[in-house]
Structures are given as C-alpha cells and as structure tokens.
Scaffold this active site. Structure first.
Site, PDB file in Angstrom:
ATOM      1  CG  HIS A 221       6.085  58.212  79.652  1.00  0.00           C
ATOM      2  ND1 HIS A 221       5.794  58.456  78.156  1.00  0.00           N
ATOM      3  CD2 HIS A 221       6.653  57.140  79.933  1.00  0.00           C
ATOM      4  CE1 HIS A 221       6.255  57.456  77.649  1.00  0.00           C
ATOM      5  NE2 HIS A 221       6.681  56.570  78.733  1.00  0.00           N
ATOM      6  CE  LYS A 223      10.423  58.726  77.922  1.00  0.00           C
ATOM      7  NZ  LYS A 223       9.156  58.362  77.495  1.00  0.00           N
ATOM      8  CE  LYS A 397       7.432  57.437  73.553  1.00  0.00           C
ATOM      9  NZ  LYS A 397       7.136  56.056  73.592  1.00  0.00           N
TER      10      LYS A 397
END
Length: 477
Positions: A221, A223, A397
């Site tokens: 997940h 990036k 986040k």
C-alpha cells in the site's frame, strides 16, 4: 444422482481439510480473536469458510522475511562502500536520544535511525502533489524510483507514463513498482510501453502467477517517489484522475503528500529496496542524498508490514497517541482501530488531551464505512471528538502531536494497515512543520461536521444492525 456414500465422503473430506486449516489458523493468525473466529468457522462450516480463508486468512508473510534478510546484507555492503565523508555525514545526522517523546521508541521498533538535517514540506491535494512530483521527474538526471498501490491508465496515469519513458530514454535509471492487486485493472499495454522505453517495471505479488489472485492480504500500500536520491515524496495519493478530484461521486478528493529532502531519503530508498528485491530478486541501485544540511527537521521513517517481527504499524500509532500531552489530531479514511489503539485513544482523553479524529462523510467501501460508524460511536462515548469531512472524500493519513511533531504517510486506522499491508509513515519533529500541519487540519475541521451519538442512535434499526454485522469483519477490513 449422487450416492449418499459419495456425499458423505465429500462432507468428511471438507471437515478434515477444515480441521487442518483451523490448526494452521491457530498457529499463524496474529490475534487471538482472529484465530478463534477462523478456527471456529473452519471446523463448523468448512464449506463456507475454506475459500475465504484462502483469500483472507493468512496474516504472516514469511517469504518476505527471507528476502529481506538477504537484501539487508547487501544494503550493509552498500553502506560500507560509501566514502568516508558520506558515512560521516550520515552518522552526524543520527539522533541517538530524541528529546521528543513520540520518537524515542521508533528507532528500536523499526531498526531505522532517527535522522536530523532534513527538510519536509506539505503538498496539499492532488494538483500540488503531482505538480511537484512531475517537476522532480522532469529534472531527474540519474535515477527515479516510483512505487504506487494503484495506477490507472487514465489522463494522470499516462502523464506519469510519458515522463518515465522520456527519462528512461534519456539514460536515467527508472524503477517502477506497482501492486498487482491494487493495479488489477491496469492493462498490460501500459506496462509494455514502460518496458519498451527502458523502464524497469515489476508487480509486487504475494505469490507468483495466478495464485496471487487468491491472496488479498499482504498488499503493498506504499506510495513513494524518489528522484536522484535527493528528493522523496510520500503520502496518500495514488495515480488516477480521482486523486485530482475529477471523478464523481467522491470528488472533491482530500489528500496529503509530503516532499522530503535530506538523509531520511536514503532510509526511504532502503525500504523500497526491500520491496524491489521481493519483486525482482535484485537489489536496486541506491543514491546518497547530496552533502550538506537540507534543513533542521528531525525525521523518523516508519515502514511497516506483515513480515515485521512486531506489529510495527499498530505500535507506531500507540506510541504516537501515548506521547501526546495537549492535543492529538488524526485523519483517516477508515476508522476501525484495534484494541490497543482504541485503548490508547480513551486513555489520552482521560489525560485531558484534545483528541480529534477526522473521517469521511461519504463511503467508498460500504462495509468499512459501517464498521467505522460503530467505532466512531464508541469513541464519542469515551470522549473522543469525531468529525466528518463534508466537501468530498477524505483520504489523507495525518497525525498531529501537540505542537512538536506530525506524521504523514500511507497507513489507515484499520487492521489492514496495522497487520496486513505494507505501509510507510514519516514522523517529522519540528515546531514549524507541526504548525503547518495544524493550519492545514484547522482548515479541514472548519469544513467538517462534529458528530454525536445521535448520528448512530437516530439511524433506522435495520441500518444499525447492518453496522454491527460490518464490525464483525473488522479483522480483515
């Protein structure tokens, strides 16, 4: 017509396989509630539970551990191959005893040193993020690292593709790593064009070939973009038009990235090297950041994943929460915390900390949204302030701790990020950066609605039941 004896044999076979799978669950599932749930289902209802267990059940990624061990040996060789000034510069950046409470346990937890002399800046929303990333790629002269969970073959995806091809054809070394499940809709032609231009492109897969389609856990997940070893970009954005707010019904899209310069960029490259080695069975070339101080910010890189000896991501949030003394502001698209994180949130409220959590008002996954609503209701009852962002979908986040530190990255407040996905957070300790994050979040909260118990209690009874059912799936959400 099937004979009774054949039917009985099939039933017995299912139960035998179910018992074996249940034993496997007891030995391998990380949490006791998860192990009990899987084992009970596999023994009592193997006809219904075996296929879901094949897809969702495993929570450890042992093969990655062996790959990491070999890769780390190679990385140590690379470090030893640095020049004396490079090693001295890196050593001078190590913060052996961070004064900030939120950083003290993280070096031991991650095995990565806390580093000074960095500069970090916020990139708010997709336009600012990809403008900065594309400008850095266009100026690359030696190496580009690109890693995303989702890449779409749309306007934004083709803009990235075109730039990577141009740089590769100009002699720049280009690595492109994408998750095979996150990019299940990415056509082979997209990757073929990259290969033809000289880009080294690899999928991150739990297992090779078709078997990977049956394992939805262990997704990468992360990036990350790194250019010439000097600049790195980390955050919530994937590559697709929706991340620019161009796709209904979730538009406008609210997300945050950061740009990092300084010694911490090397640690981000090393985290990428582990992922690349798993996908390609080769250690990528790593570049030292430019000499000299990029800034005066202290950074801790926190990669986490199911191959870790401890539950790094969950413990990262526990450490961040318990270190707050005045305020703790958090944003996440999903709010399905485990017991440890939820307990720390309640204790923070009891200590008098201003605990605020910003979550979306629009769902992108209905089951997760339902479970998040239940947890939000329970958090409100414990004194946590919960807000729903109104303009569009919230995907950022971010964690703000008092006035001293903030973390930005890829990890959500859910079990999938805590235990099942490979994630990346960067904690930055600096008053000016914390002030920037505070101003950004104040603007977000100004566009949010604080919710109370009535939001749950006022819902129709059928919907409340559905939310409770959704909560049962929390271990795999």
């Amino acid at each position: 017509m099937l004979s009774p004896s054949l039917i009985a044999a099939v039933v017995v076979a299912f139960h035998c396989v179910g018992v074996v799978a249940a034993l496997h669950a007891v030995m391998t599932v990380r949490t006791a509630p998860g192990a009990i749930a899987w084992a009970g289902s596999l023994v009592m209802m193997p006809y219904f539970a075996l296929v879901p267990y094949l897809i969702f059940g495993r929570s450890r990624f042992a093969g990655y551990v062996n790959a990491r061990r070999f890769n780390d040996d190679r990385l140590r060789e690379i470090r030893q191959g640095m020049t004396v000034p490079e090693r001295e510069a890196l050593g001078a950046s190590v913060v052996h005893h961070p004064p900030q409470a939120c950083l003290r346990a993280l070096p031991a937890l991650t095995g990565i040193p806390c580093l000074s002399n960095n500069d970090v800046r916020l990139l708010i929303n997709g336009d600012a993020t990809f403008e900065a990333i594309f400008a850095a790629i266009d100026a690359a002269t030696e190496q580009i690292i690109v890693q995303f969970f989702i890449v779409h073959d749309d306007e934004l995806g083709r803009a990235l593709q075109r730039r990577l091809c141009e740089r590769a054809q100009a002699g720049v070394r280009v690595y492109f790593l994408y998750d095979s499940i996150g990019c299940h809709g990415l056509g082979r032609e997209y990757v073929r064009v990259l290969h033809q231009a000289g880009v080294q492109a690899r999928p991150f897969s739990t297992h090779p070939g078709f078997v990977n389609r049956f394992q939805l856990n262990f997704r990468n997940h992360r990036k990350l973009v790194v250019v010439d070893g000097a600049r790195a970009f980390v955050g919530g954005h994937n590559v697709g038009n929706e991340y620019l707010g161009k796709r209904a019904p979730l538009a406008p899209w609210r997300d945050t990235h950061i740009e990092i310069r300084g010694p911490a960029v090397l640690d981000l490259q090393m985290a990428f090297a582990e992922d690349w080695y798993w996908a390609a069975r080769e250690v990528p070339y790593l570049m030292m950041p430019p000499p000299g101080k990029a800034g005066d910010m202290v950074c801790q890189v926190v990669p986490s994943g199911p191959a870790d000896a401890q539950e790094t991501c969950s413990l990262f949030f526990v450490e961040a929460i318990q270190s707050a003394t005045r305020r703790l502001w958090m944003t996440s698209p999903y709010f399905v915390p485990d017991e440890a994180v939820f307990a720390m949130l309640r204790l923070a409220v009891l200590r008098g900390v201003d605990v605020r959590i910003l979550i979306p008002s629009r769902p992108d996954h209905l089951v997760v949204f339902g479970a998040s609503t239940i947890y939000a209701y329970q958090a409100i009852r414990a004194g946590v302030k919960i807000y729903r962002y109104q303009p569009g979908f919230l995907h950022q986040k971010v964690v703000l701790i008092d006035d001293v530190a903030a973390a930005v990255g890829t990890a959500n407040l859910d079990n999938r990020s805590f235990r099942l996905n490979f994630e990346m957070m960067v904690m930055t300790a600096h008053p000016a950066f914390a002030a920037d994050v505070a101003r950004m979040l104040e603007a977000d909260f100004a566009q949010a609605r604080r919710i109370d118990s009535a939001d749950f209690l006022g819902a129709p009874a059928v919907l409340r039941v559905a939310m409770h059912v959704a909560k049962l799936f929390a271990p795999i959400l």
